[in-house]
Design a protein around this motif. Structure first.
Motif, PDB file in Angstrom:
ATOM      1  N   LEU A   1     -28.259 -41.809 -26.267  1.00 19.47           N
ATOM      2  CA  LEU A   1     -28.902 -41.088 -26.356  1.00 19.47           C
ATOM      3  C   LEU A   1     -28.518 -39.712 -25.247  1.00 19.47           C
ATOM      4  N   GLU A   2     -28.397 -40.295 -24.209  1.00 22.48           N
ATOM      5  CA  GLU A   2     -28.039 -39.327 -22.673  1.00 22.48           C
ATOM      6  C   GLU A   2     -26.748 -38.774 -22.941  1.00 22.48           C
ATOM      7  N   THR A   3     -26.208 -40.059 -23.787  1.00 28.23           N
ATOM      8  CA  THR A   3     -24.432 -39.049 -23.562  1.00 28.23           C
ATOM      9  C   THR A   3     -24.067 -38.455 -25.345  1.00 28.23           C
ATOM     10  N   LEU A   4     -25.225 -38.417 -25.890  1.00 28.74           N
ATOM     11  CA  LEU A   4     -25.446 -37.576 -27.337  1.00 28.74           C
ATOM     12  C   LEU A   4     -26.103 -36.145 -26.914  1.00 28.74           C
ATOM     13  N   LEU A   5     -26.636 -35.807 -25.482  1.00 31.46           N
ATOM     14  CA  LEU A   5     -27.308 -34.416 -25.553  1.00 31.46           C
ATOM     15  C   LEU A   5     -25.821 -34.575 -24.063  1.00 31.46           C
ATOM     16  N   GLU A   6     -24.882 -35.026 -23.956  1.00 30.32           N
ATOM     17  CA  GLU A   6     -23.852 -34.745 -22.529  1.00 30.32           C
ATOM     18  C   GLU A   6     -23.616 -33.238 -22.948  1.00 30.32           C
ATOM     19  N   TRP A   7     -23.638 -32.492 -23.735  1.00 33.22           N
ATOM     20  CA  TRP A   7     -23.365 -31.016 -23.913  1.00 33.22           C
ATOM     21  C   TRP A   7     -24.246 -29.750 -24.508  1.00 33.22           C
ATOM     22  N   CYS A   8     -25.915 -30.449 -24.107  1.00 33.02           N
ATOM     23  CA  CYS A   8     -26.827 -29.309 -24.643  1.00 33.02           C
ATOM     24  C   CYS A   8     -27.287 -29.587 -23.717  1.00 33.02           C
ATOM     25  N   LYS A   9     -25.954 -28.442 -22.429  1.00 28.11           N
ATOM     26  CA  LYS A   9     -26.801 -28.150 -21.510  1.00 28.11           C
ATOM     27  C   LYS A   9     -27.177 -26.612 -20.602  1.00 28.11           C
ATOM     28  N   GLU A  10     -27.507 -26.003 -21.715  1.00 23.97           N
ATOM     29  CA  GLU A  10     -28.849 -24.676 -21.428  1.00 23.97           C
ATOM     30  C   GLU A  10     -30.482 -24.724 -22.635  1.00 23.97           C
ATOM     31  N   GLY A  11     -31.129 -24.176 -21.932  1.00 20.49           N
ATOM     32  CA  GLY A  11     -32.487 -24.538 -22.863  1.00 20.49           C
ATOM     33  C   GLY A  11     -33.044 -25.865 -23.622  1.00 20.49           C
ATOM     34  N   VAL A  12     -33.312 -25.780 -24.193  1.00 24.26           N
ATOM     35  CA  VAL A  12     -33.759 -26.656 -24.992  1.00 24.26           C
ATOM     36  C   VAL A  12     -32.790 -28.305 -25.844  1.00 24.26           C
ATOM     37  N   LYS A  13     -33.029 -29.502 -24.660  1.00 23.74           N
ATOM     38  CA  LYS A  13     -32.492 -30.132 -25.208  1.00 23.74           C
ATOM     39  C   LYS A  13     -32.661 -31.167 -27.228  1.00 23.74           C
ATOM     40  N   THR A  14     -31.487 -30.417 -27.707  1.00 24.74           N
ATOM     41  CA  THR A  14     -31.475 -30.953 -28.949  1.00 24.74           C
ATOM     42  C   THR A  14     -30.499 -31.257 -29.521  1.00 24.74           C
ATOM     43  N   ILE A  15     -30.808 -32.241 -30.397  1.00 24.38           N
ATOM     44  CA  ILE A  15     -30.040 -32.521 -31.411  1.00 24.38           C
ATOM     45  C   ILE A  15     -30.477 -32.231 -32.873  1.00 24.38           C
ATOM     46  N   PHE A  16     -28.722 -32.319 -33.869  1.00 26.86           N
ATOM     47  CA  PHE A  16     -28.764 -31.604 -34.753  1.00 26.86           C
ATOM     48  C   PHE A  16     -28.773 -32.971 -35.874  1.00 26.86           C
TER      49      PHE A  16
ATOM     50  N   LYS B   1     -31.550 -44.758 -43.021  1.00 25.23           N
ATOM     51  CA  LYS B   1     -30.066 -45.284 -42.852  1.00 25.23           C
ATOM     52  C   LYS B   1     -29.573 -44.027 -44.150  1.00 25.23           C
ATOM     53  N   THR B   2     -30.610 -42.954 -43.684  1.00 23.00           N
ATOM     54  CA  THR B   2     -29.884 -42.074 -44.431  1.00 23.00           C
ATOM     55  C   THR B   2     -29.755 -40.460 -43.690  1.00 23.00           C
ATOM     56  N   LEU B   3     -29.972 -41.272 -42.919  1.00 22.96           N
ATOM     57  CA  LEU B   3     -29.593 -39.874 -41.889  1.00 22.96           C
ATOM     58  C   LEU B   3     -28.227 -39.898 -41.050  1.00 22.96           C
ATOM     59  N   GLU B   4     -28.684 -38.676 -40.627  1.00 28.34           N
ATOM     60  CA  GLU B   4     -26.908 -38.733 -39.812  1.00 28.34           C
ATOM     61  C   GLU B   4     -27.569 -37.640 -38.367  1.00 28.34           C
ATOM     62  N   LEU B   5     -26.584 -37.233 -37.421  1.00 32.21           N
ATOM     63  CA  LEU B   5     -27.242 -37.108 -36.427  1.00 32.21           C
ATOM     64  C   LEU B   5     -25.780 -36.200 -35.919  1.00 32.21           C
ATOM     65  N   PHE B   6     -25.820 -34.708 -35.407  1.00 34.96           N
ATOM     66  CA  PHE B   6     -25.293 -34.378 -34.732  1.00 34.96           C
ATOM     67  C   PHE B   6     -25.662 -33.344 -33.018  1.00 34.96           C
ATOM     68  N   LYS B   7     -24.255 -33.495 -32.626  1.00 33.22           N
ATOM     69  CA  LYS B   7     -24.698 -33.593 -31.302  1.00 33.22           C
ATOM     70  C   LYS B   7     -24.811 -31.728 -31.059  1.00 33.22           C
ATOM     71  N   CYS B   8     -25.391 -31.766 -30.638  1.00 39.02           N
ATOM     72  CA  CYS B   8     -25.111 -30.233 -29.681  1.00 39.02           C
ATOM     73  C   CYS B   8     -24.349 -29.465 -28.619  1.00 39.02           C
ATOM     74  N   TYR B   9     -24.206 -28.230 -28.764  1.00 40.48           N
ATOM     75  CA  TYR B   9     -23.154 -27.434 -28.293  1.00 40.48           C
ATOM     76  C   TYR B   9     -24.100 -26.509 -27.418  1.00 40.48           C
ATOM     77  N   SER B  10     -24.437 -26.594 -26.101  1.00 39.21           N
ATOM     78  CA  SER B  10     -24.802 -24.873 -25.678  1.00 39.21           C
ATOM     79  C   SER B  10     -25.004 -24.812 -24.452  1.00 39.21           C
ATOM     80  N   THR B  11     -24.281 -24.518 -23.962  1.00 41.60           N
ATOM     81  CA  THR B  11     -23.368 -24.132 -22.319  1.00 41.60           C
ATOM     82  C   THR B  11     -24.572 -22.174 -21.896  1.00 41.60           C
ATOM     83  N   LYS B  12     -23.145 -22.096 -20.831  1.00 41.45           N
ATOM     84  CA  LYS B  12     -23.546 -20.222 -20.505  1.00 41.45           C
ATOM     85  C   LYS B  12     -22.942 -19.849 -21.248  1.00 41.45           C
ATOM     86  N   SER B  13     -22.200 -20.055 -21.722  1.00 39.77           N
ATOM     87  CA  SER B  13     -20.681 -19.203 -22.381  1.00 39.77           C
ATOM     88  C   SER B  13     -20.464 -19.209 -23.756  1.00 39.77           C
TER      89      SER B  13
END
Length: 385
Positions: free
Chosen positions: A311-326, A281-293
């Motif tokens: 979870l799949e939609t949460l990772l939709e913009w993490c396209k390069e490297g390790v799948k990450t959530i902040f 209840k005290t946690l917030e999640l942030f999408k990760c942005y990671s692309t070639k550019s």
């Protein structure tokens, strides 16, 4: 499941017999068997399925030789791999992986299959081995994929089948039976194979595609909560490793968690809570942005649990490297509420304009004071006289 990740590697001299290898492996893995000499090794050949006797044809018709040493096994390894197949490494991994087990029927008896029986607790999601059984089946050749034609069995689900599987177990009313089929060179993450990977055994129906070393799983009854075995195993197959990283450098630990991309955001928070010990209840999640550019960076604002599908939609913009959530604690965002960066842009502009206006008025007032206090030119001349 990624069973190969838990496999143990062994190495032997080429002259050592396969029987002695199996005996040594069984002892080192603490395989529970009265006499380890009765154990056999099972390995997967893409044209035959699971086998324990490695036999290859000689030059003469109907003339075969059987592998007895590690050297023979390595020779079979060369023979059993065609050139240019699309999943060569998967075939090699399957052939290199041995399953150590007691054999109740020879694989040359095509109408008999050696299977394992396990129990599954839907609440704790624990799977425990119970016994081996020999199942009488009707066989026919099934095609699973390119160049993979295997003799697989079919059995009618009757009371006799249920009694054979559950005999010697403390199974309560309401138990269900599933079959977990394992075809190592097939892509199990392909949704089209889900019905082949796991199927529930229902009375009056036929259970098909049965091979040696497949697993009959008894799901315990009497559980009001939990996940059915078929859903559990498909979820485990879909799992990917997700890296959780604190949004600020000093606000938490870096954690890697295997997760099914189809689970809800609330479930993601629970898994993160289990790993970090922080109340979800005290946690917030942030999408990760990671692309070639674009270099990896967190989103400006936390995700809204209600708006994200999974979870799949949460990772939709993490396209390069390790799948990450902040992630970060909600208390950290509250501390920043009074900071200029956290206020809306319009409000910041209004405050900046008002501050600028106040500074100008103050400056003009100071100028007037200076004018009043400054002496005139005539006074200066009189003073100097």
């Amino acid at each position: 499941i990624s069973y190969l990740d838990r496999a143990t590697t062994f190495g032997y001299d080429v002259g050592m017999s396969i029987k002695n290898c199996v005996k040594d492996i069984a002892e080192k893995l603490s395989v529970k068997e009265r006499d380890v000499a009765t154990l056999s090794q099972w390995l997967y050949i893409f044209t035959k399925g699971y086998v324990s006797n490695l036999r290859s044809r000689r030059a003469l018709p109907n003339d075969y030789w059987t592998a007895e040493t590690v050297e023979d096994y390595m020779r079979c390894k060369v023979i059993n791999f065609p050139i240019g197949v699309h999943n060569e490494e998967m075939r090699r991994d399957a052939f290199r992986t041995w399953i150590i087990s007691r054999k109740l029927a020879d694989e040359r008896e095509k109408d008999k299959k050696n299977l394992f029986v396990c129990t599954y607790n839907p609440t704790t999601q624990e799977v425990n081995f119970v016994k081996n059984i020999c199942l009488n089946v009707e066989t026919k050749v099934e095609t699973l994929g390119l160049l993979e034609h295997i003799n697989l069995g079919t059995v009618k689900i009757t009371d006799q089948f249920f009694n054979l599987v559950t005999f010697g177990t403390s199974i309560t009313m309401g138990a269900r039976i599933f079959i977990r089929r394992i075809f190592p060179i097939q892509n199990e993450s392909d949704e089209r194979l889900e019905k082949v990977i796991v199927t529930e055994a229902k009375k009056g129906e036929n259970l098909t595609h049965i091979d040696d070393c497949h697993v009959l799983v008894i799901q315990e009854g009497g559980h009001t909560t939990g996940l059915d075995f078929d859903k559990y195993i498909i979820s485990k197959i879909r799992e990917i490793t997700v890296h959780f990283e604190p949004k600020s450098d000093c606000s938490g630990d870096h954690v890697d968690i295997p997760l099914d991309p189809k689970i809800s955001i609330a479930h993601v928070l629970k898994k993160l809570s289990d790993s970090t010990g922080i109340d979800p209840k005290t946690l917030e999640l942030f999408k990760c942005y990671s692309t070639k550019s674009m270099m990896k960076r967190p989103a400006e604002f936390p995700v809204e649990i209600e708006s994200e599908k999974n979870l799949e939609t949460l990772l939709e913009w993490c396209k390069e490297g390790v799948k990450t959530i902040f992630y970060r604690l909600k208390s950290e965002s509250k501390k920043q509420i009074g900071s200029p960066q956290s206020r809306p842009l319009d409000q910041q502009l209004e405050e900046a304009l008002s501050q600028s206006s106040a500074s100008t008025s103050k400056l003009e007032l100071c100028d007037e004071n200076l004018k009043l206090e400054a002496p005139s030119v005539e006074e200066d001349i009189m003073d100097t006289a």
